[in-house]
Scaffold this motif. Structure first.
Motif, PDB file in Angstrom:
ATOM      1  N   UNK A  75       0.827  -1.205   0.000  1.00 27.66           N
ATOM      2  CA  UNK A  75       0.000   0.000   0.000  1.00 27.66           C
ATOM      3  C   UNK A  75       0.862   1.256   0.000  1.00 27.66           C
ATOM      4  N   UNK A  76       1.903   1.271   0.831  1.00 21.55           N
ATOM      5  CA  UNK A  76       2.798   2.428   0.888  1.00 21.55           C
ATOM      6  C   UNK A  76       3.501   2.619  -0.448  1.00 21.55           C
ATOM      7  N   UNK A  77       3.924   1.525  -1.059  1.00 26.04           N
ATOM      8  CA  UNK A  77       4.602   1.582  -2.357  1.00 26.04           C
ATOM      9  C   UNK A  77       3.675   2.159  -3.429  1.00 26.04           C
ATOM     10  N   UNK A  82       1.849   6.754  -6.877  1.00 24.53           N
ATOM     11  CA  UNK A  82       0.803   7.692  -7.298  1.00 24.53           C
ATOM     12  C   UNK A  82       1.220   9.134  -7.018  1.00 24.53           C
ATOM     13  N   UNK A  83       1.894   9.364  -5.899  1.00 24.80           N
ATOM     14  CA  UNK A  83       2.350  10.715  -5.572  1.00 24.80           C
ATOM     15  C   UNK A  83       3.414  11.188  -6.568  1.00 24.80           C
ATOM     16  N   UNK A  84       4.305  10.285  -6.951  1.00 27.67           N
ATOM     17  CA  UNK A  84       5.342  10.620  -7.924  1.00 27.67           C
ATOM     18  C   UNK A  84       4.715  10.932  -9.281  1.00 27.67           C
ATOM     19  N   UNK A  85       3.663  10.183  -9.642  1.00 26.76           N
ATOM     20  CA  UNK A  85       2.961  10.408 -10.912  1.00 26.76           C
ATOM     21  C   UNK A  85       2.278  11.780 -10.921  1.00 26.76           C
ATOM     22  N   UNK A  87       3.305  14.435  -9.557  1.00 27.93           N
ATOM     23  CA  UNK A  87       4.281  15.516  -9.626  1.00 27.93           C
ATOM     24  C   UNK A  87       4.606  15.903 -11.068  1.00 27.93           C
ATOM     25  N   UNK A  88       4.189  15.092 -12.030  1.00 31.31           N
ATOM     26  CA  UNK A  88       4.459  15.404 -13.434  1.00 31.31           C
ATOM     27  C   UNK A  88       3.755  16.708 -13.804  1.00 31.31           C
ATOM     28  N   UNK A  89       4.320  17.448 -14.768  1.00 31.16           N
ATOM     29  CA  UNK A  89       3.710  18.737 -15.128  1.00 31.16           C
ATOM     30  C   UNK A  89       2.304  18.587 -15.712  1.00 31.16           C
ATOM     31  N   UNK A  90       2.015  17.410 -16.240  1.00 33.66           N
ATOM     32  CA  UNK A  90       0.675  17.167 -16.795  1.00 33.66           C
ATOM     33  C   UNK A  90      -0.397  17.380 -15.725  1.00 33.66           C
ATOM     34  N   UNK A  91      -0.075  17.070 -14.484  1.00 35.39           N
ATOM     35  CA  UNK A  91      -1.049  17.185 -13.398  1.00 35.39           C
ATOM     36  C   UNK A  91      -0.820  18.423 -12.531  1.00 35.39           C
ATOM     37  N   UNK A  92       0.428  18.894 -12.434  1.00 31.31           N
ATOM     38  CA  UNK A  92       0.707  19.985 -11.507  1.00 31.31           C
ATOM     39  C   UNK A  92       0.719  21.370 -12.160  1.00 31.31           C
ATOM     40  N   UNK A  93       1.010  21.471 -13.453  1.00 32.69           N
ATOM     41  CA  UNK A  93       1.109  22.764 -14.140  1.00 32.69           C
ATOM     42  C   UNK A  93      -0.262  23.164 -14.687  1.00 32.69           C
TER      43      UNK A  93
END
Length: 121
Positions: A75-77, A82-85, A87-93
């Motif tokens: 679960x932690x993995x 998902x958190x690393x995904x 961080x991509x600019x597609x989701x954060x910008x």
């Protein structure tokens, strides 16, 4: 007059039919297998009880603790992935508007309606 009498006759028959009591089925000397206001002390025959197997020890076993630790690790993995995904600019910008690549900036007269985000750009 005849219609009044026929309606009255139908009403009398309906009320008499509605107040008639149902006959109970007999199983030998006893009535149905359920208690009622006539026989409230009806006790059904006792069914044989099945004993469940008891565990010899109390608390969690070593195997169950290992399984729990493995599930928590997975679960932690998955959460880290998902958190690393995200961080991509597609989701954060905000320039991406939900697109994989940022949309082209066109002049106001040549703007097109986008099916992905519903905005003209």
């Amino acid at each position: 007059m005849k219609s009044f009498l026929s309606i009255l006759l139908v009403l009398v028959v309906c009320t008499a039919y509605g107040q008639s009591s149902k006959k109970r089925k007999r199983d030998g000397d006893t009535f149905q297998n359920s208690p009622s206001t006539v026989d409230p002390n009806f006790a059904p025959a006792e069914a044989p009880r099945h004993h469940s197997k008891r565990r010899s020890g109390k608390g969690p076993t070593v195997e169950s603790q290992k399984e729990y630790a493995d599930r928590m690790h997975a679960t932690v993995k998955a959460k880290r992935r998902a958190e690393k995904e995200m961080m991509k600019p597609q989701y954060s910008d905000p320039m991406y508007f939900g697109h994989k690549r940022p949309p082209k900036k066109r002049p106001p007269g040549k703007m097109k309606f986008c099916k992905v985000c519903g905005i003209r750009h």
